[in-house]
Design an enzyme around this catalytic site. Structure first.
Site, PDB file in Angstrom:
ATOM      1  N   LYS A  99       0.834  -1.210   0.000  1.00  0.00           N
ATOM      2  CA  LYS A  99       0.000   0.000   0.000  1.00  0.00           C
ATOM      3  C   LYS A  99       0.863   1.252   0.000  1.00  0.00           C
ATOM      4  O   LYS A  99       1.573   1.531   0.954  1.00  0.00           O
ATOM      5  CB  LYS A  99      -0.916   0.061   1.224  1.00  0.00           C
ATOM      6  CG  LYS A  99      -1.886   1.240   1.113  1.00  0.00           C
ATOM      7  CD  LYS A  99      -2.568   1.580   2.424  1.00  0.00           C
ATOM      8  CE  LYS A  99      -2.051   2.829   3.078  1.00  0.00           C
ATOM      9  NZ  LYS A  99      -2.141   4.058   2.316  1.00  0.00           N
ATOM     10  N   GLY A 132       6.658   4.694   8.557  1.00  0.00           N
ATOM     11  CA  GLY A 132       5.753   5.820   8.759  1.00  0.00           C
ATOM     12  C   GLY A 132       5.916   6.395  10.143  1.00  0.00           C
ATOM     13  O   GLY A 132       6.979   6.273  10.764  1.00  0.00           O
ATOM     14  N   SER A 133       4.855   6.993  10.641  1.00  0.00           N
ATOM     15  CA  SER A 133       4.945   7.689  11.925  1.00  0.00           C
ATOM     16  C   SER A 133       5.017   6.694  13.091  1.00  0.00           C
ATOM     17  O   SER A 133       4.493   5.581  13.006  1.00  0.00           O
ATOM     18  CB  SER A 133       3.725   8.588  12.102  1.00  0.00           C
ATOM     19  OG  SER A 133       2.559   7.803  12.114  1.00  0.00           O
ATOM     20  N   THR A 134       5.618   7.128  14.170  1.00  0.00           N
ATOM     21  CA  THR A 134       5.715   6.297  15.369  1.00  0.00           C
ATOM     22  C   THR A 134       4.314   6.015  15.912  1.00  0.00           C
ATOM     23  O   THR A 134       4.032   4.915  16.406  1.00  0.00           O
ATOM     24  CB  THR A 134       6.609   6.995  16.412  1.00  0.00           C
ATOM     25  OG1 THR A 134       7.943   7.021  15.882  1.00  0.00           O
ATOM     26  CG2 THR A 134       6.631   6.267  17.740  1.00  0.00           C
ATOM     27  N   GLU A 135       3.437   7.001  15.758  1.00  0.00           N
ATOM     28  CA  GLU A 135       2.063   6.840  16.248  1.00  0.00           C
ATOM     29  C   GLU A 135       1.362   5.647  15.566  1.00  0.00           C
ATOM     30  O   GLU A 135       0.781   4.780  16.236  1.00  0.00           O
ATOM     31  CB  GLU A 135       1.344   8.138  15.907  1.00  0.00           C
ATOM     32  CG  GLU A 135       0.040   8.353  16.534  1.00  0.00           C
ATOM     33  CD  GLU A 135      -0.627   9.577  15.900  1.00  0.00           C
ATOM     34  OE1 GLU A 135       0.049  10.368  15.201  1.00  0.00           O
ATOM     35  OE2 GLU A 135      -1.849   9.705  16.086  1.00  0.00           O
ATOM     36  N   GLY A 184       2.884   3.289  13.895  1.00  0.00           N
ATOM     37  CA  GLY A 184       3.696   2.104  14.197  1.00  0.00           C
ATOM     38  C   GLY A 184       3.232   1.445  15.489  1.00  0.00           C
ATOM     39  O   GLY A 184       3.132   0.222  15.589  1.00  0.00           O
ATOM     40  N   GLU A 218       9.789   0.866  10.675  1.00  0.00           N
ATOM     41  CA  GLU A 218      10.777   1.936  10.479  1.00  0.00           C
ATOM     42  C   GLU A 218      10.033   3.231  10.712  1.00  0.00           C
ATOM     43  O   GLU A 218       9.186   3.627   9.903  1.00  0.00           O
ATOM     44  CB  GLU A 218      11.354   1.824   9.058  1.00  0.00           C
ATOM     45  CG  GLU A 218      12.677   2.531   8.918  1.00  0.00           C
ATOM     46  CD  GLU A 218      12.516   3.951   8.469  1.00  0.00           C
ATOM     47  OE1 GLU A 218      12.446   4.829   9.358  1.00  0.00           O
ATOM     48  OE2 GLU A 218      12.439   4.186   7.263  1.00  0.00           O
ATOM     49  N   CYS A 233      12.783  10.726   7.506  1.00  0.00           N
ATOM     50  CA  CYS A 233      12.756  10.181   8.864  1.00  0.00           C
ATOM     51  C   CYS A 233      14.098  10.349   9.566  1.00  0.00           C
ATOM     52  O   CYS A 233      14.157  10.509  10.772  1.00  0.00           O
ATOM     53  CB  CYS A 233      12.350   8.714   8.827  1.00  0.00           C
ATOM     54  SG  CYS A 233      13.244   7.759   7.615  1.00  0.00           S
ATOM     55  N   GLU A 282       9.180  15.210  16.144  1.00  0.00           N
ATOM     56  CA  GLU A 282       9.642  15.096  14.765  1.00  0.00           C
ATOM     57  C   GLU A 282       8.874  16.142  13.952  1.00  0.00           C
ATOM     58  O   GLU A 282       7.653  16.020  13.767  1.00  0.00           O
ATOM     59  CB  GLU A 282       9.352  13.685  14.236  1.00  0.00           C
ATOM     60  CG  GLU A 282       9.865  13.489  12.822  1.00  0.00           C
ATOM     61  CD  GLU A 282       9.602  12.095  12.270  1.00  0.00           C
ATOM     62  OE1 GLU A 282       8.505  11.558  12.468  1.00  0.00           O
ATOM     63  OE2 GLU A 282      10.517  11.552  11.621  1.00  0.00           O
TER      64      GLU A 282
HETATM   65  P1  NDP Z   1       1.447   7.751   8.726  1.00  0.00           P
HETATM   66  O1  NDP Z   1       2.259   6.959   9.646  1.00  0.00           O
HETATM   67  O2  NDP Z   1       0.054   8.066   9.087  1.00  0.00           O
HETATM   68  O3  NDP Z   1       1.385   7.031   7.307  1.00  0.00           O
HETATM   69  C1  NDP Z   1       2.269   6.053   6.825  1.00  0.00           C
HETATM   70  C2  NDP Z   1       1.486   5.004   6.033  1.00  0.00           C
HETATM   71  O4  NDP Z   1       0.603   4.296   6.896  1.00  0.00           O
HETATM   72  C3  NDP Z   1       0.581   5.578   4.951  1.00  0.00           C
HETATM   73  O5  NDP Z   1       0.547   4.705   3.862  1.00  0.00           O
HETATM   74  C4  NDP Z   1      -0.740   5.657   5.650  1.00  0.00           C
HETATM   75  O6  NDP Z   1      -1.827   5.738   4.769  1.00  0.00           O
HETATM   76  C5  NDP Z   1      -0.743   4.379   6.429  1.00  0.00           C
HETATM   77  N1  NDP Z   1      -1.622   4.356   7.588  1.00  0.00           N
HETATM   78  C6  NDP Z   1      -2.231   5.389   8.229  1.00  0.00           C
HETATM   79  N2  NDP Z   1      -2.958   4.935   9.270  1.00  0.00           N
HETATM   80  C7  NDP Z   1      -2.807   3.597   9.305  1.00  0.00           C
HETATM   81  C8  NDP Z   1      -3.295   2.559  10.155  1.00  0.00           C
HETATM   82  N3  NDP Z   1      -4.067   2.823  11.187  1.00  0.00           N
HETATM   83  N4  NDP Z   1      -2.930   1.294   9.888  1.00  0.00           N
HETATM   84  C9  NDP Z   1      -2.122   1.005   8.863  1.00  0.00           C
HETATM   85  N5  NDP Z   1      -1.630   1.942   8.025  1.00  0.00           N
HETATM   86  C10 NDP Z   1      -1.961   3.220   8.237  1.00  0.00           C
HETATM   87  O7  NDP Z   1       2.205   9.062   8.413  1.00  0.00           O
HETATM   88  P2  NDP Z   1       1.574  10.378   7.759  1.00  0.00           P
HETATM   89  O8  NDP Z   1       1.728  10.241   6.332  1.00  0.00           O
HETATM   90  O9  NDP Z   1       0.181  10.641   8.229  1.00  0.00           O
HETATM   91  O10 NDP Z   1       2.484  11.488   8.374  1.00  0.00           O
HETATM   92  C11 NDP Z   1       2.258  11.994   9.692  1.00  0.00           C
HETATM   93  C12 NDP Z   1       3.561  12.306  10.371  1.00  0.00           C
HETATM   94  O11 NDP Z   1       4.286  11.099  10.538  1.00  0.00           O
HETATM   95  C13 NDP Z   1       4.509  13.173   9.591  1.00  0.00           C
HETATM   96  O12 NDP Z   1       4.269  14.504   9.759  1.00  0.00           O
HETATM   97  C14 NDP Z   1       5.835  12.760  10.140  1.00  0.00           C
HETATM   98  O13 NDP Z   1       6.089  13.440  11.329  1.00  0.00           O
HETATM   99  C15 NDP Z   1       5.661  11.311  10.401  1.00  0.00           C
HETATM  100  N6  NDP Z   1       6.155  10.469   9.332  1.00  0.00           N
HETATM  101  C16 NDP Z   1       7.326   9.822   9.511  1.00  0.00           C
HETATM  102  C17 NDP Z   1       7.839   9.062   8.497  1.00  0.00           C
HETATM  103  C18 NDP Z   1       9.113   8.350   8.666  1.00  0.00           C
HETATM  104  O14 NDP Z   1       9.614   7.763   7.718  1.00  0.00           O
HETATM  105  N7  NDP Z   1       9.671   8.326   9.829  1.00  0.00           N
HETATM  106  C19 NDP Z   1       7.192   8.937   7.217  1.00  0.00           C
HETATM  107  C20 NDP Z   1       5.947   9.620   7.133  1.00  0.00           C
HETATM  108  C21 NDP Z   1       5.487  10.348   8.159  1.00  0.00           C
HETATM  109  P3  NDP Z   1      -2.240   7.174   4.192  1.00  0.00           P
HETATM  110  O15 NDP Z   1      -1.098   7.712   3.457  1.00  0.00           O
HETATM  111  O16 NDP Z   1      -3.316   6.876   3.274  1.00  0.00           O
HETATM  112  O17 NDP Z   1      -2.639   7.989   5.367  1.00  0.00           O
END
Ligand code: NDP
Length: 783
Positions: A181, A233-236, A238, A255, A289, A386
């Site tokens: 995805k 993606g985000s720690t939240e 994760g 990650e 990140c 972050e």
């Molecule tokens: P998210 O962690 O929300 O998104 C990462 C991926 O997970 C996207 O494909 C997202 O879909 C998907 N996703 C969202 N919610 C869920 C869930 N409950 N279960 C499974 N998958 C899910 O990051 P964001 O894009 O919303 O960014 C928010 C903040 O996170 C940023 O401002 C940044 O601080 C941080 N971030 C950190 C990253 C890193 O590599 N460390 C990368 C990206 C963000 P969708 O895109 O459709 O929401």
């Protein structure tokens, strides 16, 4: 002289979008679904709509997982060479269409063409080349492993195609099939990649791409037919995924976020460091990140260095991402802009100095100027959160130890950049920083051969290199584990029960904390009965407070981690020697507790296991990678830190030794809950430890209720990992769920058993990998 416009043509990319009527379905089983409920993808540089994509439903995810499952035997049946050929074709096709990909990525994401063309695309192709190699070598290099199965992969929007490559290439190389995805904001290059899969001969169902928002990610995470989740993606999010997968048996790699330090010492090449800083925090508008978002600069050069930084910031060119001479492009979405602006406003409100160069922002789209914040306290939101934007927070330090302390003053641990002309200082600092990657005199370097991933709340698991491949494989020995714990057939204990001795009854086996015998804080004890029903002894009922004391003692024993591996090996041999000297006594104890027919066998196996891990202590070396840059990357196997261990009930001595020995051999300190049913052999061991030069605090033993103590271990903020192997399915699930709080690493056995006598099931590199984490230190050389 000034720059003229140097726009890259977007004609081909726009034509490609037109060719698809700017509408995309889902890519499942090598076929495109009819576009259904649609969402828009826009160009963040000007706000125009590029295309519409399909929001996948649960039923779509179901179809994708089923297709991936059906494709597993086909893909694996092709063998390593068969897969290598397909992956090589993908690499070649990525190179062939590199310009189209780069322009499409820039349009969709807002990052500059300079970056997509020179970084994202070459690295994506390199990933497929490198992993085509792993596919070819798999049967030789990973003979004791198999593919995990169907893998669910979820990526963010900051490196859409590159993250796709980091995820899909190793998964395919190992023989898995994937349901992938992309992020909602940036799915277009994944659509183009799907077309390459058809051209490269990827069999149907091997790569499935489902688009949509977080609900699609959640459906993948929760699908019972998925064997592993790989998330960036985000720690939240994760954390949510860790909770959702707890107890499911799914393999997981995360990650996550970072707040990486960029440390400049007074002897650094300051101009080089300024350029490194540009690559570190203004690369991809800071939406990285591992961005070096915290500048730590030695006080003696602070003003001089910051003046250079400001001068360089004045020269950063911000504007159309398709212009080849731009340094800073657009942010991915206005939502992101608002988030960054709110954090910068919070810094202003807290009295920080916010500096931005004179910079004209384009009227349309989503933009934020390069920003330097000074005067922030270490606890300020901008110093801890972050920001994920082009915002640098600068602080100063006086001494190297202070630099390390500040660098580690974060919940994250993804990366760090260290600038000094002294190799000895750099190599002294690198191991002290709690981060998965350290770049010396460089920043944001990546390569498929070098693992990437975090410590602490930056997640666990690695991408790239040998360690990255292991994330997509399962050891065959795991499949060989018995369905239930192996309990030895009982014999009539031929040892005089301790209950017959009134002095023995009175004795309460003490716990062991910081190298000293300790009474339980609760002041309660519980009886332990032998195989023949007689009372053997009382043991302390450990509580939250005892665990807290043990963790504190373990942290104080950090000298064990910095001791030489040779030294640790000597101590393990010495423990084995002293255990051997008391073998009869330990055998009698085992017999009395369990009624084991052959207790001597367990003692001898325990001695051998101590020898085994003593042997490994100074042989589990790292690697020196040679990425295609001028430099080497040293992959160090570092200790995880403080590990909480819940031991099995069967094989009470061997089970304890089999878990504690690998952990301490690699420099960890442990807080151990011995077998709840048969705790006495483990508690007897402190007499052996005391005579074996094991420093106090390295091994701490807390007896008591396994569920309660495991709960405390899993929620303790200063424990880095929890292992649970007592056959409790619910207990293991709970450990995984509770570990989400601080994103601890976990190793749990679930309900299945483990043959503690088997070297394959209870030894080997798979166990050592749980006891260590890989740090990649990049060391450039030459001029
Ligand atoms: P998210 O962690 O929300 O998104 C990462 C991926 O997970 C996207 O494909 C997202 O879909 C998907 N996703 C969202 N919610 C869920 C869930 N409950 N279960 C499974 N998958 C899910 O990051 P964001 O894009 O919303 O960014 C928010 C903040 O996170 C940023 O401002 C940044 O601080 C941080 N971030 C950190 C990253 C890193 O590599 N460390 C990368 C990206 C963000 P969708 O895109 O459709 O929401």
């Amino acid at each position: 002289m000034d720059y003229g416009p140097a726009p890259e043509s977007q004609k081909e990319a726009q034509a490609w979008l037109d060719g698809h009527q700017r509408t995309f379905g889902l890519f499942i089983d090598n076929a495109w679904s009819e576009p259904a409920e649609l969402f828009a993808s826009t160009n963040p540089a000007d706000g125009t709509q590029l295309a519409e994509l399909t929001q996948a439903t649960d039923a779509d995810v179901e179809r994708a997982v089923a297709a991936a499952r059906r494709a597993l035997p086909v893909w694996q049946g092709m063998g390593g060479h068969g897969r290598a050929k397909v992956m090589y074709a993908l690499a070649r096709l990525l190179q062939k269409h590199a310009r189209l990909f780069a322009v499409l990525e820039t349009l969709d994401n807002g990052k500059t063409i300079r970056e997509t063309r020179d970084i994202d695309l070459p690295l994506a192709a390199r990933h497929f080349y490198h992993h085509a190699g792993w596919a070819q070598l798999q049967s030789e290099e990973f003979a004791d492993y198999r593919a995990v199965g169907v893998v669910g992969q979820i990526v963010p929007w900051n490196f859409p195609l590159l993250m796709l490559s980091w995820k899909i290439a190793p998964a395919l190389a190992a023989g898995n099939t994937v349901v992938f995805k992309p992020a909602e904001f940036t799915s277009l290059t994944a659509m183009l990649f799907a077309e390459l899969c058809l051209q490269a001969g990827v069999p149907a169902g091997v790569v499935n791409i489902v688009t949509g928002d977080g609900r699609v990610g959640s459906a993948i995470v929760n699908h019972p037919g998925v064997d592993k989740i790989a998330f960036t993606g985000s720690t939240e999010v994760g954390r949510l995924i860790r909770i959702a997968t707890a107890g499911s048996g799914k393999k997981l790699s995360l990650e996550l976020g970072g707040k990486s330090p960029f440390i400049v010492f007074e002897d650094a090449d300051l101009d080089g460091a300024v350029e490194g800083l540009v690559d570190s925090i203004w690369f991809n508008q800071g939406q990285v990140c591992c961005a070096g978002s915290r500048l730590l600069v030695q006080e003696s050069i602070q003003e001089r260095f910051l003046n250079k930084v400001r001068a360089r910031m004045e020269n950063l060119r911000l504007g159309s991402p398709l212009d080849k001479s731009m340094d800073v492009g657009a942010l991915v979405d206005p939502v992101q802009r608002q988030r960054i602006a709110a954090l910068v406003d919070s810094a202003r409100a807290e009295g920080c100095n916010v500096w931005q160069p004179a910079c004209e922002l384009p009227a349309d789209g989503s933009w934020f100027p390069p920003t330097l914040i000074t005067g922030a306290s270490t606890s300020a939101a901008v110093a801890q959160a972050e920001i994920f934007g082009p915002v640098l927070v600068a602080m100063s330090f006086r001494t190297p130890p202070e630099a390390v302390q500040l660098a580690n003053n974060t919940v994250y641990g993804l990366a760090a950049s260290v600038w000094t002309e002294s190799i000895s200082l750099a190599l002294d600092i690198a191991p002290a920083i709690k981060a998965g990657v350290v770049w010396i005199n460089s920043a944001n370097q990546f390569d498929a051969a070098c693992g990437f991933g975090g410590y602490r709340e930056s997640g666990f698991g690695r991408e790239g290199g040998r360690e990255g491949m292991l994330e997509y494989m399962t050891a065959l020995a795991e499949d060989a584990r018995p369905a239930l714990p192996v309990v030895e057939a009982k014999a009539k204990a031929n040892v005089k029960p301790a209950a017959a001795d009134p002095f023995a009854i009175d004795r309460t086996a003490k716990m062991y904390i910081g190298g000293k015998q300790a009474r339980p804080d609760s002041a309660y004890s519980a009886p332990v009965f032998g195989a023949n029903g007689a009372l053997l002894a009382e043991v302390g009922v450990g509580s939250r407070k005892d665990i807290r004391n043990a963790v504190e003692a373990a942290h104080k024993a950090s000298g064990w981690t910095s001791a030489t591996a040779h030294n640790r090996a000597q101590v393990l041999y010495y423990i084995a020697e002293n255990l051997a000297a008391r073998a009869d006594e330990f055998a009698a104890r085992i017999a009395a507790m369990t009624g084991s027919k052959n207790p001597e066998k367990e003692v001898q196996a325990s001695i051998e296991r101590l020898f085994y891990y003593a042997a490994w202590a100074d042989k589990y070396d790292g690697l020196a990678h040679q990425p295609p840059t001028k430099g080497i990357t040293v992959a160090l196997n570092e200790a995880v830190g403080v590990i909480g261990i819940v031991c099995p009930n069967e094989a009470p001595l061997l089970g304890f030794i089999s878990l504690v020995a690998p952990a301490i051999a690699l420099g960890n300190r442990v807080v151990v809950v011995p077998s709840e049913a048969h705790p006495l052999s483990a508690l007897d061991l402190y007499q052996v430890f005391d005579t074996s030069d094991l420093p106090g605090g390295v091994v701490n033993i807390i007896s008591g209720n396994a569920d309660e103590l495991a709960r405390t271990l899993a929620t303790h903020a200063d424990i880095d990992a929890v292992w649970r192997h007592d056959g409790s399915l619910d207990g293991c699930a709970e450990v995984e769920r509770l570990s989400a709080g601080t994103l601890k690493r976990t190793w749990v056995g679930g309900a299945k058993g483990r043959d503690w006598y088997s070297a394959a099931q209870s030894g080997g590199r798979a166990v050592l990998a749980h006891a260590s984490q890989v740090k990649n230190v990049w060391i450039p050389y030459g001029v």
